[in-house]
Design a protein around this motif. Sequence first.
Motif, PDB file in Angstrom:
ATOM      1  N   VAL A 111     -71.958  22.116   0.659  1.00  0.00           N
ATOM      2  CA  VAL A 111     -72.226  22.697  -0.783  1.00  0.00           C
ATOM      3  C   VAL A 111     -70.732  23.849  -0.589  1.00  0.00           C
ATOM      4  CG1 VAL A 111     -73.313  24.519  -2.140  1.00  0.00           C
ATOM      5  CG2 VAL A 111     -74.478  22.651  -1.232  1.00  0.00           C
ATOM      6  N   ALA A 112     -70.465  24.568   0.577  1.00  0.00           N
ATOM      7  CA  ALA A 112     -69.585  25.426   0.557  1.00  0.00           C
ATOM      8  C   ALA A 112     -68.198  24.488   0.526  1.00  0.00           C
ATOM      9  CB  ALA A 112     -69.848  26.439   1.889  1.00  0.00           C
ATOM     10  N   GLU A 113     -68.287  23.311   0.856  1.00  0.00           N
ATOM     11  CA  GLU A 113     -66.850  22.745   0.752  1.00  0.00           C
ATOM     12  C   GLU A 113     -66.679  22.270  -0.587  1.00  0.00           C
ATOM     13  OE1 GLU A 113     -67.283  19.485   3.608  1.00  0.00           O
ATOM     14  OE2 GLU A 113     -67.568  20.776   5.256  1.00  0.00           O
ATOM     15  N   GLY A 114     -67.362  22.442  -1.448  1.00  0.00           N
ATOM     16  CA  GLY A 114     -67.377  21.975  -2.906  1.00  0.00           C
ATOM     17  C   GLY A 114     -67.813  20.540  -3.182  1.00  0.00           C
ATOM     18  N   LEU A 115     -68.625  20.094  -2.311  1.00  0.00           N
ATOM     19  CA  LEU A 115     -68.930  18.792  -2.675  1.00  0.00           C
ATOM     20  C   LEU A 115     -70.213  18.515  -3.647  1.00  0.00           C
ATOM     21  CD1 LEU A 115     -68.781  17.250   1.181  1.00  0.00           C
ATOM     22  CD2 LEU A 115     -67.181  17.401  -0.497  1.00  0.00           C
ATOM     23  N   SER A 116     -70.152  17.414  -4.426  1.00  0.00           N
ATOM     24  CA  SER A 116     -71.473  17.351  -5.301  1.00  0.00           C
ATOM     25  C   SER A 116     -72.269  16.875  -4.467  1.00  0.00           C
ATOM     26  CB  SER A 116     -70.846  16.222  -6.483  1.00  0.00           C
ATOM     27  OG  SER A 116     -70.329  14.992  -5.824  1.00  0.00           O
ATOM     28  N   ASN A 117     -73.581  16.705  -5.109  1.00  0.00           N
ATOM     29  CA  ASN A 117     -74.765  15.890  -4.567  1.00  0.00           C
ATOM     30  C   ASN A 117     -74.380  14.336  -4.000  1.00  0.00           C
ATOM     31  OD1 ASN A 117     -75.924  18.388  -4.878  1.00  0.00           O
ATOM     32  ND2 ASN A 117     -77.510  17.588  -6.402  1.00  0.00           N
ATOM     33  N   LYS A 118     -73.659  13.874  -4.889  1.00  0.00           N
ATOM     34  CA  LYS A 118     -73.425  12.372  -4.482  1.00  0.00           C
ATOM     35  C   LYS A 118     -72.346  12.346  -3.148  1.00  0.00           C
ATOM     36  CE  LYS A 118     -71.544   8.221  -6.713  1.00  0.00           C
ATOM     37  NZ  LYS A 118     -70.696   7.643  -7.575  1.00  0.00           N
ATOM     38  N   GLU A 119     -71.479  13.319  -3.256  1.00  0.00           N
ATOM     39  CA  GLU A 119     -70.653  13.284  -2.095  1.00  0.00           C
ATOM     40  C   GLU A 119     -71.188  13.797  -0.974  1.00  0.00           C
ATOM     41  OE1 GLU A 119     -66.447  14.295  -4.544  1.00  0.00           O
ATOM     42  OE2 GLU A 119     -67.787  15.793  -4.169  1.00  0.00           O
ATOM     43  N   ILE A 120     -72.304  14.630  -0.952  1.00  0.00           N
ATOM     44  CA  ILE A 120     -73.022  15.023   0.234  1.00  0.00           C
ATOM     45  C   ILE A 120     -73.915  13.770   0.638  1.00  0.00           C
ATOM     46  CG2 ILE A 120     -75.014  16.671   1.054  1.00  0.00           C
ATOM     47  CD1 ILE A 120     -73.776  18.799  -1.122  1.00  0.00           C
ATOM     48  N   ALA A 121     -74.482  13.180  -0.319  1.00  0.00           N
ATOM     49  CA  ALA A 121     -75.302  12.011   0.078  1.00  0.00           C
ATOM     50  C   ALA A 121     -74.623  11.031   0.790  1.00  0.00           C
ATOM     51  CB  ALA A 121     -75.997  11.417  -1.112  1.00  0.00           C
ATOM     52  N   GLN A 122     -73.337  10.912   0.350  1.00  0.00           N
ATOM     53  CA  GLN A 122     -72.420   9.701   0.885  1.00  0.00           C
ATOM     54  C   GLN A 122     -72.107  10.250   2.517  1.00  0.00           C
ATOM     55  OE1 GLN A 122     -69.340   9.296  -1.975  1.00  0.00           O
ATOM     56  NE2 GLN A 122     -70.336   7.566  -3.079  1.00  0.00           N
ATOM     57  N   LYS A 123     -71.782  11.572   2.423  1.00  0.00           N
ATOM     58  CA  LYS A 123     -71.272  12.082   3.732  1.00  0.00           C
ATOM     59  C   LYS A 123     -72.279  12.049   4.783  1.00  0.00           C
ATOM     60  CE  LYS A 123     -69.141  16.133   5.672  1.00  0.00           C
ATOM     61  NZ  LYS A 123     -68.753  17.515   5.276  1.00  0.00           N
ATOM     62  N   LEU A 124     -73.496  12.277   4.414  1.00  0.00           N
ATOM     63  CA  LEU A 124     -74.751  12.466   5.472  1.00  0.00           C
ATOM     64  C   LEU A 124     -75.663  11.270   5.620  1.00  0.00           C
ATOM     65  CD1 LEU A 124     -75.874  16.213   4.658  1.00  0.00           C
ATOM     66  CD2 LEU A 124     -73.820  15.345   6.628  1.00  0.00           C
TER      67      LEU A 124
END
Length: 209
Positions: A161-174
């Motif tokens: 979140v602190a990196e500015g990622l959206s929920n979709k981007e966080i989901a893809q990353k993790l």
Amino acid sequence: MGIRILIADDDSLIRESLKIILSMNEDIEVIDAVENGLKALEVCVKINVDVALLDVRMPVLNGVEATREIVDKTNTKCLILTTFDEDDYIINGIKNGAKGYILKNNSPEKIIDAIKTVHKGNTVFQDVIMDKVKDLIGSNKDVKIKEENFSAREIEIIKAVAEGLSNKEIAQKLFITEGTVKNYISSILDKTGLEHRTQIAVSYLKGNI
């Protein structure tokens, strides 16, 4: 020679409209118009670009992440183009070296003025953006949260979140679902007493988590 501009926006209509409008100004030369942050970075590395006009929400590499990479690897100045609902990215855009932060609903004249201001080495942040920054920072003044109160996965979410990622981007990353991300964020908000995800980012960036 005019100010050499790069436009990056995943909306083809906005991208092409900006290209046409900006090209009509004799002080501006549009070098390229691309659809994501990674392509923007590649262009800035290969070609001399004075100002990169970056949308925030883009695939592959968003505008906030692209700003960090472009500022780190080139002499290009970054001007972020956003909308009212982009609170999550404001702090990180500034932190990553953006020289300007303006809204998409501005007139072409104001966008051109912002480009010229940034090119001259100055910064341009609209009052509504600065008011949000003050509110976000002010609302977190006394929030001190211990990292041990969170699970390892929650810490990963906080950092994303602190990196500015959206929920979709966080989901893809993790490699988890967007629904799971939302549940984790709700849990983090409950534990911290914060009201929204941008406050999570501010708390983390200020060293309070």
